[in-house]
Design a protein around this motif. Structure first.
Motif, PDB file in Angstrom:
ATOM      1  N   PHE A  23       0.823  -1.207   0.000  1.00 42.05           N
ATOM      2  CA  PHE A  23       0.000   0.000   0.000  1.00 42.05           C
ATOM      3  C   PHE A  23       0.861   1.263   0.000  1.00 42.05           C
ATOM      4  O   PHE A  23       0.488   2.272  -0.607  1.00 42.05           O
ATOM      5  CB  PHE A  23      -0.941   0.014   1.209  1.00 42.05           C
ATOM      6  CG  PHE A  23      -1.947   1.127   1.164  1.00 42.05           C
ATOM      7  CD1 PHE A  23      -3.074   1.042   0.367  1.00 42.05           C
ATOM      8  CD2 PHE A  23      -1.752   2.289   1.908  1.00 42.05           C
ATOM      9  CE1 PHE A  23      -3.998   2.074   0.305  1.00 42.05           C
ATOM     10  CE2 PHE A  23      -2.668   3.328   1.859  1.00 42.05           C
ATOM     11  CZ  PHE A  23      -3.796   3.216   1.054  1.00 42.05           C
TER      12      PHE A  23
ATOM     13  N   ALA B  81     -11.053  -2.396   6.143  1.00 42.35           N
ATOM     14  CA  ALA B  81     -10.556  -2.900   4.865  1.00 42.35           C
ATOM     15  C   ALA B  81      -9.743  -4.169   5.079  1.00 42.35           C
ATOM     16  O   ALA B  81      -9.078  -4.332   6.110  1.00 42.35           O
ATOM     17  CB  ALA B  81      -9.692  -1.846   4.189  1.00 42.35           C
TER      18      ALA B  81
ATOM     19  N   ARG C 244      -6.095   3.652   4.101  1.00 40.11           N
ATOM     20  CA  ARG C 244      -6.896   2.433   4.158  1.00 40.11           C
ATOM     21  C   ARG C 244      -8.147   2.727   4.971  1.00 40.11           C
ATOM     22  O   ARG C 244      -8.059   3.187   6.115  1.00 40.11           O
ATOM     23  CB  ARG C 244      -6.111   1.293   4.820  1.00 40.11           C
ATOM     24  CG  ARG C 244      -4.814   0.908   4.132  1.00 40.11           C
ATOM     25  CD  ARG C 244      -5.036   0.420   2.705  1.00 40.11           C
ATOM     26  NE  ARG C 244      -5.997  -0.661   2.589  1.00 40.11           N
ATOM     27  CZ  ARG C 244      -5.695  -1.942   2.779  1.00 40.11           C
ATOM     28  NH1 ARG C 244      -4.470  -2.297   3.127  1.00 40.11           N
ATOM     29  NH2 ARG C 244      -6.620  -2.877   2.625  1.00 40.11           N
TER      30      ARG C 244
ATOM     31  N   PHE D 101      -3.801  -6.115   0.095  1.00 38.67           N
ATOM     32  CA  PHE D 101      -4.056  -4.998  -0.814  1.00 38.67           C
ATOM     33  C   PHE D 101      -3.307  -5.243  -2.118  1.00 38.67           C
ATOM     34  O   PHE D 101      -2.195  -5.787  -2.123  1.00 38.67           O
ATOM     35  CB  PHE D 101      -3.593  -3.674  -0.210  1.00 38.67           C
ATOM     36  CG  PHE D 101      -3.706  -2.507  -1.160  1.00 38.67           C
ATOM     37  CD1 PHE D 101      -4.913  -1.837  -1.316  1.00 38.67           C
ATOM     38  CD2 PHE D 101      -2.621  -2.104  -1.927  1.00 38.67           C
ATOM     39  CE1 PHE D 101      -5.025  -0.785  -2.213  1.00 38.67           C
ATOM     40  CE2 PHE D 101      -2.720  -1.055  -2.830  1.00 38.67           C
ATOM     41  CZ  PHE D 101      -3.932  -0.393  -2.967  1.00 38.67           C
TER      42      PHE D 101
ATOM     43  N   GLN E 194      -9.843   1.649  -0.484  1.00 38.83           N
ATOM     44  CA  GLN E 194      -9.062   2.794  -0.034  1.00 38.83           C
ATOM     45  C   GLN E 194      -9.935   4.043   0.041  1.00 38.83           C
ATOM     46  O   GLN E 194     -11.056   4.069  -0.460  1.00 38.83           O
ATOM     47  CB  GLN E 194      -7.875   3.039  -0.956  1.00 38.83           C
ATOM     48  CG  GLN E 194      -8.261   3.261  -2.415  1.00 38.83           C
ATOM     49  CD  GLN E 194      -7.078   3.083  -3.340  1.00 38.83           C
ATOM     50  OE1 GLN E 194      -6.124   3.844  -3.285  1.00 38.83           O
ATOM     51  NE2 GLN E 194      -7.133   2.063  -4.187  1.00 38.83           N
TER      52      GLN E 194
END
Length: 340
Positions: A16, A35, A31, A39, A61
């Motif tokens: 991320f 979540a 984030r 990712f 996101q």
């Protein structure tokens, strides 16, 4: 527009922080709460003349265009998102918008935005404002909204097909394809903008208030121009000039507000600097021009406006500085190239 082939770039990551660094030229990202830990981001981008079209598969996101980022980067583009799956909930200065699969949303990147988005498969089309200004001068009125009606469906189908076919058209004529895309965008979005026309008077009152606040906040800046105001408001020059038509024009209004600020300074007994220094703070570098403008507006000379018992206290002048942008290669570099 470039009449050559279609350039391509590809970005993929499961980190991320890598994604944050790449997309940071456009959005601040975080984030969202709840979540998934996993990712991924995958972006295949194509350059069509002055446009960038990106097929993207992205994890959940939150995107943010904060007031500070809008002021800092000066990005002056529109972003059209077509969600194949997923969607997003955007909060803008015009209200909230919930977008879903099969729907196009319009974002004005010169304005504020917060958007929460689940995992999505989407097509993103980046368009410089200058490219759309003549054909669709009021496109900013759709910021945070979706074009409606059968033409919007047609536009969604076209963009989806274009995004899927571009990988096989790398040797094609990018300039011709870009011109065709611009024509289709214009034809399909104009019907939606026609509905916005009914709300124009109210919208323009809001824009005028924002423009006046922006001008008052930057009276001492040498960079206060029609272009900077347009960028801050997300409007075209034509719209800005129309907003200030009854004020004698935007430059006339700015000069008037600067003269009023100077007269206020002169009436302050704590202001002891020379008149020419105060005038220079507001862009009047020629004393003869300043004196004529001041007398024309107020019917008296600047000297006659000074407080008779001003104290000898000299406040330190305020200076505004801007940190330079930093660039990085790849997809984000393309966006910066369009910005330039």
């Amino acid at each position: 527009m470039d009449s050559g082939g279609i350039s391509r770039t590809f970005f993929s990551t499961h980190d991320f922080d890598d994604w944050r660094d790449s997309i940071g030229v456009i959005f601040d990202v975080d984030r969202p709460e709840g979540a998934p830990e996993e990712f991924s981001a995958e972006v295949e981008a194509f350059q069509l003349g002055d446009m960038i079209l990106a097929n993207s598969r992205l994890g959940a996101q939150r995107y943010v265009r904060s007031p500070s980022q809008v002021r800092r980067d000066g990005l002056d583009h529109f972003l059209l998102n077509l969600y194949r799956t997923g969607g997003g909930r955007a909060r803008t200065d015009e209200g909230d918008f919930q977008g879903g699969a099969g729907q196009i949303s319009v974002l004005d990147l010169s304005r504020e935005l917060v958007s929460d988005e689940p995992q999505s498969d989407l097509l993103a089309l980046f368009l410089p404002r200058a490219l759309m200004e003549e054909q669709l001068p009021d496109l900013g009125a759709l910021h945070g909204q979706a074009p409606q009606g059968p033409y919007a469906v047609l536009l969604a189908e076209y963009l989806d097909l274009l995004g899927r076919r571009l990988p096989t058209l790398l040797e094609g004529d990018g300039g011709a394809l870009a011109r065709a895309t611009l024509d289709i965008l214009t034809a399909c979005i104009k019907p939606s903008l026609a509905h916005v026309e009914a709300a124009r008077p109210g919208l323009e009152l809001v824009l005028l208030r924002r423009a006046r606040r922006f001008i008052d906040a930057h009276l001492g800046s040498e960079k206060l121009t029609a272009d900077t105001i347009c960028n801050a408001l997300g409007v075209s020059r034509r719209t800005l000039y129309r907003l200030f038509d009854k004020e004698g024009g935007v430059q006339h209004y700015i000069q008037g507000r600067r003269l009023e600020s100077i007269r206020s300074r002169l009436a302050d007994p704590k202001e002891t600097r020379r008149i020419s220094e105060i005038a220079a703070d507001f862009g009047f570098l020629r004393s003869d021009h300043f004196a004529r403008a001041f007398r024309h507006q107020f019917g008296q000379s600047p000297r006659d406006s000074r407080a008779p018992d001003r104290q000898k206290q000299v406040p330190a002048p305020v200076r505004i500085s801007h940190a330079p942008d930093t660039g990085s290669p790849g997809f984000d570099d393309w966006i910066r190239t369009l910005h330039a």
